[in-house]
Design a protein around this motif. Sequence first.
Motif, PDB file in Angstrom:
ATOM      1  N   LEU A   5      59.068  97.726 -56.535  1.00 43.48           N
ATOM      2  CA  LEU A   5      58.364  96.451 -56.325  1.00 43.48           C
ATOM      3  C   LEU A   5      59.316  95.279 -56.575  1.00 43.48           C
ATOM      4  O   LEU A   5      59.507  94.847 -57.712  1.00 43.48           O
ATOM      5  CB  LEU A   5      57.144  96.340 -57.235  1.00 43.48           C
ATOM      6  N   GLY A   6      59.907  94.745 -55.521  1.00 46.09           N
ATOM      7  CA  GLY A   6      60.790  93.598 -55.657  1.00 46.09           C
ATOM      8  C   GLY A   6      60.025  92.292 -55.696  1.00 46.09           C
ATOM      9  O   GLY A   6      58.902  92.192 -55.189  1.00 46.09           O
ATOM     10  N   SER A   7      60.642  91.274 -56.294  1.00 45.45           N
ATOM     11  CA  SER A   7      59.996  89.963 -56.362  1.00 45.45           C
ATOM     12  C   SER A   7      59.740  89.382 -54.981  1.00 45.45           C
ATOM     13  O   SER A   7      58.697  88.761 -54.737  1.00 45.45           O
ATOM     14  CB  SER A   7      60.880  88.994 -57.166  1.00 45.45           C
ATOM     15  N   SER A   8      60.685  89.580 -54.071  1.00 46.86           N
ATOM     16  CA  SER A   8      60.531  89.018 -52.729  1.00 46.86           C
ATOM     17  C   SER A   8      59.338  89.637 -52.008  1.00 46.86           C
ATOM     18  O   SER A   8      58.534  88.929 -51.397  1.00 46.86           O
ATOM     19  CB  SER A   8      61.806  89.233 -51.912  1.00 46.86           C
ATOM     20  N   ALA A   9      59.234  90.954 -52.054  1.00 47.02           N
ATOM     21  CA  ALA A   9      58.119  91.630 -51.395  1.00 47.02           C
ATOM     22  C   ALA A   9      56.795  91.236 -52.039  1.00 47.02           C
ATOM     23  O   ALA A   9      55.786  91.034 -51.341  1.00 47.02           O
ATOM     24  CB  ALA A   9      58.310  93.136 -51.448  1.00 47.02           C
ATOM     25  N   LEU A  10      56.774  91.118 -53.358  1.00 47.27           N
ATOM     26  CA  LEU A  10      55.550  90.726 -54.056  1.00 47.27           C
ATOM     27  C   LEU A  10      55.125  89.324 -53.632  1.00 47.27           C
ATOM     28  O   LEU A  10      53.939  89.075 -53.355  1.00 47.27           O
ATOM     29  CB  LEU A  10      55.753  90.793 -55.561  1.00 47.27           C
ATOM     30  N   SER A  11      56.074  88.410 -53.554  1.00 48.29           N
ATOM     31  CA  SER A  11      55.757  87.040 -53.139  1.00 48.29           C
ATOM     32  C   SER A  11      55.215  87.011 -51.718  1.00 48.29           C
ATOM     33  O   SER A  11      54.281  86.265 -51.398  1.00 48.29           O
ATOM     34  CB  SER A  11      57.000  86.154 -53.246  1.00 48.29           C
ATOM     35  N   ALA A  12      55.805  87.842 -50.849  1.00 46.55           N
ATOM     36  CA  ALA A  12      55.364  87.881 -49.456  1.00 46.55           C
ATOM     37  C   ALA A  12      53.958  88.437 -49.311  1.00 46.55           C
ATOM     38  O   ALA A  12      53.279  88.160 -48.311  1.00 46.55           O
ATOM     39  CB  ALA A  12      56.339  88.713 -48.626  1.00 46.55           C
ATOM     40  N   ARG A  13      53.505  89.216 -50.264  1.00 41.07           N
ATOM     41  CA  ARG A  13      52.168  89.819 -50.220  1.00 41.07           C
ATOM     42  C   ARG A  13      51.305  89.300 -51.361  1.00 41.07           C
ATOM     43  O   ARG A  13      50.419  89.988 -51.848  1.00 41.07           O
ATOM     44  CB  ARG A  13      52.272  91.350 -50.298  1.00 41.07           C
ATOM     45  N   ALA A  14      51.529  88.062 -51.769  1.00 37.27           N
ATOM     46  CA  ALA A  14      50.823  87.491 -52.925  1.00 37.27           C
ATOM     47  C   ALA A  14      49.309  87.495 -52.745  1.00 37.27           C
ATOM     48  O   ALA A  14      48.556  87.670 -53.706  1.00 37.27           O
ATOM     49  CB  ALA A  14      51.311  86.066 -53.180  1.00 37.27           C
ATOM     50  N   SER A  26      54.664  97.680 -44.209  1.00 37.19           N
ATOM     51  CA  SER A  26      53.587  98.463 -43.597  1.00 37.19           C
ATOM     52  C   SER A  26      52.240  98.138 -44.230  1.00 37.19           C
ATOM     53  O   SER A  26      52.148  97.683 -45.378  1.00 37.19           O
ATOM     54  CB  SER A  26      53.874  99.957 -43.745  1.00 37.19           C
ATOM     55  N   ASP A  27      51.171  98.395 -43.475  1.00 37.13           N
ATOM     56  CA  ASP A  27      49.820  98.206 -44.001  1.00 37.13           C
ATOM     57  C   ASP A  27      49.552  99.152 -45.171  1.00 37.13           C
ATOM     58  O   ASP A  27      48.836  98.787 -46.112  1.00 37.13           O
ATOM     59  CB  ASP A  27      48.793  98.457 -42.893  1.00 37.13           C
ATOM     60  N   ARG A  28      50.124 100.356 -45.116  1.00 37.39           N
ATOM     61  CA  ARG A  28      49.907 101.326 -46.190  1.00 37.39           C
ATOM     62  C   ARG A  28      50.471 100.809 -47.517  1.00 37.39           C
ATOM     63  O   ARG A  28      49.847 100.965 -48.570  1.00 37.39           O
ATOM     64  CB  ARG A  28      50.572 102.658 -45.813  1.00 37.39           C
ATOM     65  N   TRP A  29      51.662 100.207 -47.468  1.00 38.03           N
ATOM     66  CA  TRP A  29      52.275  99.666 -48.685  1.00 38.03           C
ATOM     67  C   TRP A  29      51.428  98.525 -49.242  1.00 38.03           C
ATOM     68  O   TRP A  29      51.187  98.442 -50.450  1.00 38.03           O
ATOM     69  CB  TRP A  29      53.691  99.187 -48.383  1.00 38.03           C
ATOM     70  N   THR A  30      50.975  97.651 -48.355  1.00 40.23           N
ATOM     71  CA  THR A  30      50.156  96.515 -48.792  1.00 40.23           C
ATOM     72  C   THR A  30      48.857  96.986 -49.428  1.00 40.23           C
ATOM     73  O   THR A  30      48.415  96.446 -50.456  1.00 40.23           O
ATOM     74  CB  THR A  30      49.859  95.585 -47.603  1.00 40.23           C
ATOM     75  N   ALA A  31      48.249  98.005 -48.843  1.00 41.80           N
ATOM     76  CA  ALA A  31      47.004  98.541 -49.408  1.00 41.80           C
ATOM     77  C   ALA A  31      47.248  99.139 -50.791  1.00 41.80           C
ATOM     78  O   ALA A  31      46.419  98.969 -51.705  1.00 41.80           O
ATOM     79  CB  ALA A  31      46.422  99.592 -48.464  1.00 41.80           C
ATOM     80  N   ALA A  32      48.374  99.827 -50.964  1.00 42.88           N
ATOM     81  CA  ALA A  32      48.695 100.409 -52.270  1.00 42.88           C
ATOM     82  C   ALA A  32      48.939  99.315 -53.299  1.00 42.88           C
ATOM     83  O   ALA A  32      48.537  99.444 -54.466  1.00 42.88           O
ATOM     84  CB  ALA A  32      49.919 101.318 -52.145  1.00 42.88           C
ATOM     85  N   LEU A  33      49.591  98.234 -52.893  1.00 42.17           N
ATOM     86  CA  LEU A  33      49.813  97.106 -53.799  1.00 42.17           C
ATOM     87  C   LEU A  33      48.485  96.498 -54.232  1.00 42.17           C
ATOM     88  O   LEU A  33      48.282  96.182 -55.409  1.00 42.17           O
ATOM     89  CB  LEU A  33      50.684  96.053 -53.110  1.00 42.17           C
ATOM     90  N   GLU A  34      47.583  96.337 -53.286  1.00 37.26           N
ATOM     91  CA  GLU A  34      46.279  95.751 -53.595  1.00 37.26           C
ATOM     92  C   GLU A  34      45.507  96.625 -54.592  1.00 37.26           C
ATOM     93  O   GLU A  34      44.895  96.119 -55.543  1.00 37.26           O
ATOM     94  CB  GLU A  34      45.490  95.592 -52.296  1.00 37.26           C
ATOM     95  N   SER A  35      45.551  97.928 -54.387  1.00 35.78           N
ATOM     96  CA  SER A  35      44.881  98.849 -55.307  1.00 35.78           C
ATOM     97  C   SER A  35      45.508  98.790 -56.696  1.00 35.78           C
ATOM     98  O   SER A  35      44.797  98.748 -57.715  1.00 35.78           O
ATOM     99  CB  SER A  35      44.962 100.264 -54.745  1.00 35.78           C
ATOM    100  N   LEU A  36      46.838  98.790 -56.744  1.00 36.20           N
ATOM    101  CA  LEU A  36      47.535  98.681 -58.022  1.00 36.20           C
ATOM    102  C   LEU A  36      47.164  97.392 -58.741  1.00 36.20           C
ATOM    103  O   LEU A  36      46.920  97.386 -59.956  1.00 36.20           O
ATOM    104  CB  LEU A  36      49.049  98.741 -57.793  1.00 36.20           C
ATOM    105  N   ASP A  37      47.124  96.294 -58.009  1.00 36.21           N
ATOM    106  CA  ASP A  37      46.811  94.997 -58.608  1.00 36.21           C
ATOM    107  C   ASP A  37      45.445  95.037 -59.299  1.00 36.21           C
ATOM    108  O   ASP A  37      45.285  94.519 -60.413  1.00 36.21           O
ATOM    109  CB  ASP A  37      46.837  93.923 -57.517  1.00 36.21           C
ATOM    110  N   GLY A  38      44.480  95.676 -58.657  1.00 32.95           N
ATOM    111  CA  GLY A  38      43.164  95.775 -59.265  1.00 32.95           C
ATOM    112  C   GLY A  38      43.178  96.576 -60.556  1.00 32.95           C
ATOM    113  O   GLY A  38      42.513  96.211 -61.536  1.00 32.95           O
TER     114      GLY A  38
END
Length: 388
Positions: free
Chosen positions: A59-68, A222-234
């Motif tokens: 989880l890089g800062s740049s990717a996290l910011s892009a999917r804030a 990818s949409d799969r990565w974004t969905a996993a990030l969203e689940s992790l965030d919760g």
Amino acid sequence: MPPSVPSAPDTTANLADVLPSCLVALGAADDTWLRTTGREARITLRPARSVVVVLVDGLGSSALSARAGHARWLTAATGGGTLKRLRSGFPTTTAAALSTLTTGRPPGTHGVVGYSGWDPDGERVVNLLSGWDAEVPAGWLLSETVFTEATALGIDPVVVGPARYESSGMTANVLGGARYAAADSIAQRVDAALAATASGRSLVYLYVPELDSIGHKRGWESDRWTAALESLDGELARLAARCAADVGIVVTADHGVLDVPAEANIAIDPALLVDVVGIAGDPRCRQLAVRPGTDVPALVEAWRTRYGKKAYVASRDEAVAAGWFGAVDDRVLPRIGDVVVVARGSWAFNDDREADPRKEPKRMIGQHGAMTDDELFVPLRLAGAFAN
């Protein structure tokens, strides 16, 4: 030193500071301990009874910011905590970075210098991520883990991770000194961390490998990565909400990731590998061991001429002088490649000499290992007792 070889800062907080800083916050370590052990604690944290350190692989800062928008808790900068960023270290690869985190020392000191490394005694490349059970020589990790020392300081160290890693050689070495709590889903790991911090004084390390795995296969975009990030965030929001008020939470990562387009995967010119006896590291950070008598400066220059601005190319001496691996122990020096090739931009360097010319080589989409900001900078999210 040639202008094409960048230097690495040695005064900036990085992954090596995380666990020592947590021990200071727990009241278990002080300046005397830091001086005695040669560690740094450059992350200022408020006092806490227990700590949960969440390590999100990839989880890089740049990717996290892009999917804030899909990570509202992780990217919150007010109210529930503080969001900063931290340097990972080099190489930006899991084996090296996790060893830096758990020992509180740089790769040049703890000895895990990449995804794979050159074993000078066995004269072979060994896998430093999955090869601890069969390939890596005994005693390869040269530094005690902070977990081992935490026990002597009155702190209960706990590792929470998937069951498949519990009995691995890497866990025994890089996570040595902590008791392992196996939990396969992220939700189960959060529950295990909550249980471990319910009483007493604990230092809990919670490992999240899911995003890195998806990133390699499908890319962080990818949409799969974004969905996993969203689940992790919760789940991390739930961790923060349910932790006792005197439990500090640190969320960080071992490295970031970038997506490498198919056309950016370079098949290394075989002429540059004639004198190479071992290719270690990742496609974005190649470490080349050469046969005795090889003209290393000439080989470095040949690589620079061939690939120009696609890579930083350095001899071992240049890389060490530039501080890429931090302070380097004499025992670690021969493990570092005679030539180190670090991809710039989104390039990756692959050894395709044994590839079947009738088939398209298999490549990872998400890659890491080099020195771009996307790979080097990781989030540092503070919450619970550590919220400012």
